[in-house]
Design a protein around this motif. Structure first.
Motif, PDB file in Angstrom:
ATOM      1  N   LYS B 198       0.819  -1.211   0.000  1.00  0.00           N
ATOM      2  CA  LYS B 198       0.000   0.000   0.000  1.00  0.00           C
ATOM      3  C   LYS B 198       0.853   1.263   0.000  1.00  0.00           C
ATOM      4  O   LYS B 198       0.447   2.296  -0.549  1.00  0.00           O
ATOM      5  CB  LYS B 198      -0.933   0.009   1.217  1.00  0.00           C
ATOM      6  N   ALA B 199       2.014   1.170   0.615  1.00  0.00           N
ATOM      7  CA  ALA B 199       2.891   2.329   0.681  1.00  0.00           C
ATOM      8  C   ALA B 199       3.376   2.779  -0.690  1.00  0.00           C
ATOM      9  O   ALA B 199       3.736   3.937  -0.884  1.00  0.00           O
ATOM     10  CB  ALA B 199       4.089   2.012   1.573  1.00  0.00           C
ATOM     11  N   HIS B 200       3.381   1.849  -1.632  1.00  0.00           N
ATOM     12  CA  HIS B 200       3.927   2.172  -2.953  1.00  0.00           C
ATOM     13  C   HIS B 200       2.877   2.622  -3.949  1.00  0.00           C
ATOM     14  O   HIS B 200       3.179   3.334  -4.900  1.00  0.00           O
ATOM     15  CB  HIS B 200       4.656   0.952  -3.542  1.00  0.00           C
ATOM     16  N   ILE B 201       1.664   2.129  -3.801  1.00  0.00           N
ATOM     17  CA  ILE B 201       0.634   2.424  -4.792  1.00  0.00           C
ATOM     18  C   ILE B 201      -0.567   3.047  -4.080  1.00  0.00           C
ATOM     19  O   ILE B 201      -1.240   2.371  -3.282  1.00  0.00           O
ATOM     20  CB  ILE B 201       0.214   1.145  -5.549  1.00  0.00           C
ATOM     21  N   PRO B 202      -0.796   4.321  -4.312  1.00  0.00           N
ATOM     22  CA  PRO B 202      -1.844   5.016  -3.572  1.00  0.00           C
ATOM     23  C   PRO B 202      -3.267   4.648  -4.006  1.00  0.00           C
ATOM     24  O   PRO B 202      -4.166   4.584  -3.176  1.00  0.00           O
ATOM     25  CB  PRO B 202      -1.552   6.490  -3.862  1.00  0.00           C
ATOM     26  N   GLN B 203      -3.473   4.427  -5.289  1.00  0.00           N
ATOM     27  CA  GLN B 203      -4.841   4.181  -5.757  1.00  0.00           C
ATOM     28  C   GLN B 203      -5.319   2.798  -5.363  1.00  0.00           C
ATOM     29  O   GLN B 203      -4.570   1.826  -5.478  1.00  0.00           O
ATOM     30  CB  GLN B 203      -4.892   4.260  -7.287  1.00  0.00           C
ATOM     31  N   PHE B 204      -6.523   2.699  -4.926  1.00  0.00           N
ATOM     32  CA  PHE B 204      -7.048   1.371  -4.607  1.00  0.00           C
ATOM     33  C   PHE B 204      -8.563   1.354  -4.697  1.00  0.00           C
ATOM     34  O   PHE B 204      -9.216   2.397  -4.659  1.00  0.00           O
ATOM     35  CB  PHE B 204      -6.608   0.918  -3.211  1.00  0.00           C
ATOM     36  N   ILE B 205      -9.107   0.163  -4.871  1.00  0.00           N
ATOM     37  CA  ILE B 205     -10.542  -0.019  -4.686  1.00  0.00           C
ATOM     38  C   ILE B 205     -10.704  -1.117  -3.659  1.00  0.00           C
ATOM     39  O   ILE B 205      -9.813  -1.954  -3.478  1.00  0.00           O
ATOM     40  CB  ILE B 205     -11.283  -0.416  -5.993  1.00  0.00           C
ATOM     41  N   GLU B 206     -11.804  -1.147  -3.009  1.00  0.00           N
ATOM     42  CA  GLU B 206     -12.014  -2.155  -1.981  1.00  0.00           C
ATOM     43  C   GLU B 206     -13.184  -3.049  -2.364  1.00  0.00           C
ATOM     44  O   GLU B 206     -14.215  -2.571  -2.826  1.00  0.00           O
ATOM     45  CB  GLU B 206     -12.290  -1.492  -0.639  1.00  0.00           C
ATOM     46  N   VAL B 207     -12.962  -4.319  -2.208  1.00  0.00           N
ATOM     47  CA  VAL B 207     -14.047  -5.259  -2.475  1.00  0.00           C
ATOM     48  C   VAL B 207     -14.646  -5.641  -1.134  1.00  0.00           C
ATOM     49  O   VAL B 207     -13.920  -6.011  -0.210  1.00  0.00           O
ATOM     50  CB  VAL B 207     -13.514  -6.517  -3.203  1.00  0.00           C
ATOM     51  N   GLN B 208     -15.942  -5.513  -1.041  1.00  0.00           N
ATOM     52  CA  GLN B 208     -16.576  -5.794   0.248  1.00  0.00           C
ATOM     53  C   GLN B 208     -17.658  -6.848   0.088  1.00  0.00           C
ATOM     54  O   GLN B 208     -18.342  -6.885  -0.918  1.00  0.00           O
ATOM     55  CB  GLN B 208     -17.189  -4.509   0.824  1.00  0.00           C
ATOM     56  N   THR B 209     -17.741  -7.651   1.101  1.00  0.00           N
ATOM     57  CA  THR B 209     -18.854  -8.605   1.108  1.00  0.00           C
ATOM     58  C   THR B 209     -20.096  -7.847   1.504  1.00  0.00           C
ATOM     59  O   THR B 209     -20.092  -7.105   2.473  1.00  0.00           O
ATOM     60  CB  THR B 209     -18.607  -9.752   2.097  1.00  0.00           C
ATOM     61  N   THR B 210     -21.096  -8.033   0.726  1.00  0.00           N
ATOM     62  CA  THR B 210     -22.299  -7.252   1.012  1.00  0.00           C
ATOM     63  C   THR B 210     -23.348  -8.113   1.698  1.00  0.00           C
ATOM     64  O   THR B 210     -23.305  -9.324   1.579  1.00  0.00           O
ATOM     65  CB  THR B 210     -22.900  -6.681  -0.289  1.00  0.00           C
TER      66      THR B 210
END
Lengths: 429, 210
Positions: B198-210
């Motif tokens: 995470k320290a290297h790549i700022p962009q992210f999306i999160e997958v969540q169980t709904t």
């Protein structure tokens, strides 16, 4: 990089397991190769050596033994027959031609056969050097003998009593090589051929000699008479066809007969077997009987070979199946790199086909090598007539069988490979 | 826009349907996919790679709808345009390092792959003819990255590539992925829960169980 190379790498990655499977398959195929070669060559040889002989007449005993001893020169003769009786038979109108044989001696294990020039003709003998015998004690030797005993024209040698090695020598009179036959690939390659008279005279001397030992008192007078008698006798030309001329009561070992017409096949054997003290045997009948007897043994060997091949097939299947379990990841990776399921199936098949192809080549090689070894160990027996390095087109079938085993063994592993799911295998989704 | 997904859904047999956030990515961009274990982030990766078929929605890479390709076309498309780095290196043990990489041009039918150059960029040229069994974990993972990069893909997918590596190797692997991706102008997606990444790549999306 290609599929072939990949499967080859997989194969050599486990040299022990691959090697064992190849070897197991090769053993089974080697047995089949040997059977194939022996059967083919034996049958050919048997037919070749018996060609032109309709009936063999000899002393009572086993008909098979008579055929083996008189036609193929392998077994011991059944005994001797009276020449008067033989001559009477020869005059029968159903008989076209008679060739008398006188057996009983050998030269270092090679048989000396007393006969006439018809025998040479029967086997289509051609002379590499020299000519046929004209006088007693002149012999014509087969090509194999000339080669193995290193004999030349004009060489002299003594025969030994009996038809196999180890008996005492007839050292009273030497045989002289008058001709050497060209190789024909049949029975005469391994025979020393001479006149019936030569065989008689050899044994006359024998008896003369033992008389000498027993009746020492009459030694001198007797000896001189024999000596003179011999000189006259030994330089008379011998009979070139039919029976030798003699006033004495003589015996021969057997007769090779040709029929004049088909009726003879029905009448002659019955007439001989019931009306004379001799027996008649038909080579083709006796040989088919022999093959029937041998058939059991051949079937057992064939069964063993099939079992070995099935075991080898199972071995290949197990090896492929097990390695495929470990290789599930590899297959998934290949799929991820763009390989189609069919390419994976090919990969599995290729590995198994490579394995079985190597097994087939090794098996055929082993079979021939084994035969060559057996032949080199039995130089004077009938086995030595087998050519171990003849390749039959049926051997291609062996390669075919092997590849079929490979295909069958890899069906299930290939199906597994086809169904490999990359997602399940690599990402535990 | 290089990669675009729309309303992706997927249901594992006997489980409830997973609904994924849309992913939009340009060439040269990097993206992390985060999420708890079992949230379906690896499933998303499989959908993006065309290893699984979505029950709804679409994945479009360049101008090709990956989710509608089938069979051989899909295999070949994946071979040519998508490079995947798995959690474990999964190199083929029967082959050498170089031969492992040579598989790529063979199966993707892309001939212009310079394996020697690739190996030297990874600092592995001395191991080119070594058996992969002699490599350390970090080295093996670098070779597997080289394998994913060998066909100069448009999209690089990495599934927890650092989970079994130490800090030094993690650093190396992430740098390598970023460098190579930007060099060939590929989009990079890394599925991870590794803080070091995470320290290297700022962009992210999160997958969540709904």
């Amino acid at each position: 990089m290609n599929l072939f190379k990949i499967s080859w790498k997989y194969l050599t990655f486990r040299p022990l397991s691959s090697g064992l499977n190849i070897f197991l398959l090769a053993l089974g195929l080697a047995i089949i190769t040997v059977l194939l070669l022996v059967q083919d060559q034996f049958e050919k040889k048997m037919n070749q050596d018996a060609a032109g002989i309709d009936l063999v007449v000899g002393a009572k005993g086993s008909p098979l033994q008579l055929i083996l001893s008189s036609v193929y020169q392998i077994d011991f003769p059944t005994g001797n027959i009276k020449m008067d009786e033989a001559k009477r038979l020869a005059q029968n109108r159903l008989v076209k031609k008679v060739i008398p044989l006188a057996l009983g001696d050998n030269v270092q294990g090679f048989r000396i056969v007393g006969t006439n020039h018809d025998y040479l003709e029967l086997y289509g003998a051609e002379f590499a050097e020299g000519k046929a015998w004209e006088e007693p004690f002149e012999v014509v030797i087969g090509s194999e003998i000339a080669q193995k005993l290193k004999m030349k024209l004009g060489d002299e040698f003594t025969g030994s009593h009996g038809i196999s090695m180890g008996s005492h020598d007839h050292d009273q009179h030497n045989f002289v090589v008058s001709g050497i036959l060209a190789a024909r690939g049949n029975v005469i390659d391994r025979l020393v051929l001479t006149s019936v008279e030569s065989v008689w005279f050899t044994h006359d001397e024998e008896e003369g000699n033992s008389d000498q030992g027993e009746e020492t008192h009459s030694e001198e007078s007797h000896d001189g008479a024999i000596e003179e008698d011999h000189h006259a006798k030994f330089h008379q030309p011998v009979a070139k066809t039919g029976f030798p001329e003699t006033e004495e009561e003589r015996e021969v070992t057997s007769l090779l007969l040709q029929f004049r017409n088909p009726m003879a096949a029905i009448q002659l054997p019955r007439m001989i077997n019931s009306g004379t003290s001799m027996q008649a045997a038909s080579p083709s009948f006796e040989m088919s009987r022999l093959f029937e007897l041998l058939g059991v043994g051949i079937s057992v060997l064939q069964g063993l070979a099939v079992v070995l091949i099935v075991i080898a097939g199972l071995g290949i299947f197990i090896a492929l199946y097990n390695s495929l379990k470990e290789r599930k990841y590899d297959l998934a990776i290949l799929r991820a790199l763009g390989a189609s399921p069919f390419q994976l199936v090919w990969l599995v098949f290729m590995e198994s086909l490579l394995l079985t192809f190597l097994g087939a080549v090794l098996g055929i090689g082993l079979g021939h090598l084994f035969l060559a070894l057996v032949v080199s160990q039995n130089e004077q027996s009938v086995v030595s007539a087998i050519q171990p390095w003849i390749f039959l087109y049926q051997e291609l079938w062996i390669v075919g069988y092997a590849l079929a085993v490979g295909v069958i063994a890899s069906l299930i592993p290939a199906w597994t490979a086809y169904q490999t799911s990359i997602a399940k295998q690599l990402t535990k989704a | 826009m290089l990669l675009r997904t729309e309303t992706l859904q997927f249901a594992h047999p006997g489980q409830k349907t997973l609904v994924f956030p849309d992913v939009k990515l340009d060439s040269g961009d990097s993206l992390l996919i985060l999420g708890k274990s079992g949230s379906g982030k690896t499933t998303l990766l499989n959908l993006l790679a065309g290893l699984l078929k979505p029950s709804q929605g679409s994945v479009v890479l360049g101008d090709v709808a990956v989710s509608s390709l089938t069979g051989k076309e899909l295999d070949l498309f994946r071979g040519k345009h998508i490079g995947i780095v798995f959690q474990k290196p999964h190199l083929i043990a029967a082959l050498t390092v170089k031969q492992n990489l040579e598989l790529v041009p063979f199966f993707s039918k892309k001939k212009e792959v310079d394996i020697a150059l690739l190996l030297s960029e990874l600092g592995m040229e001395s191991k080119a003819n070594a058996s992969v069994l002699t490599l350390s974990e970090g080295e093996a993972q670098r070779v597997s990255i080289a394998r994913a990069l060998a066909n100069s893909p448009k999209l690089i997918l990495a599934d927890e590539p650092t989970s079994s590596l130490d800090d030094v190797n993690t650093e190396k692997v992430i740098q390598l992925l970023k460098q190579q991706a930007s060099k060939i102008g590929a989009a990079l997606i890394i599925v991870t829960h590794d803080q070091r990444v995470k320290a290297h790549i700022p962009q992210f999306i999160e997958v969540q169980t709904t």
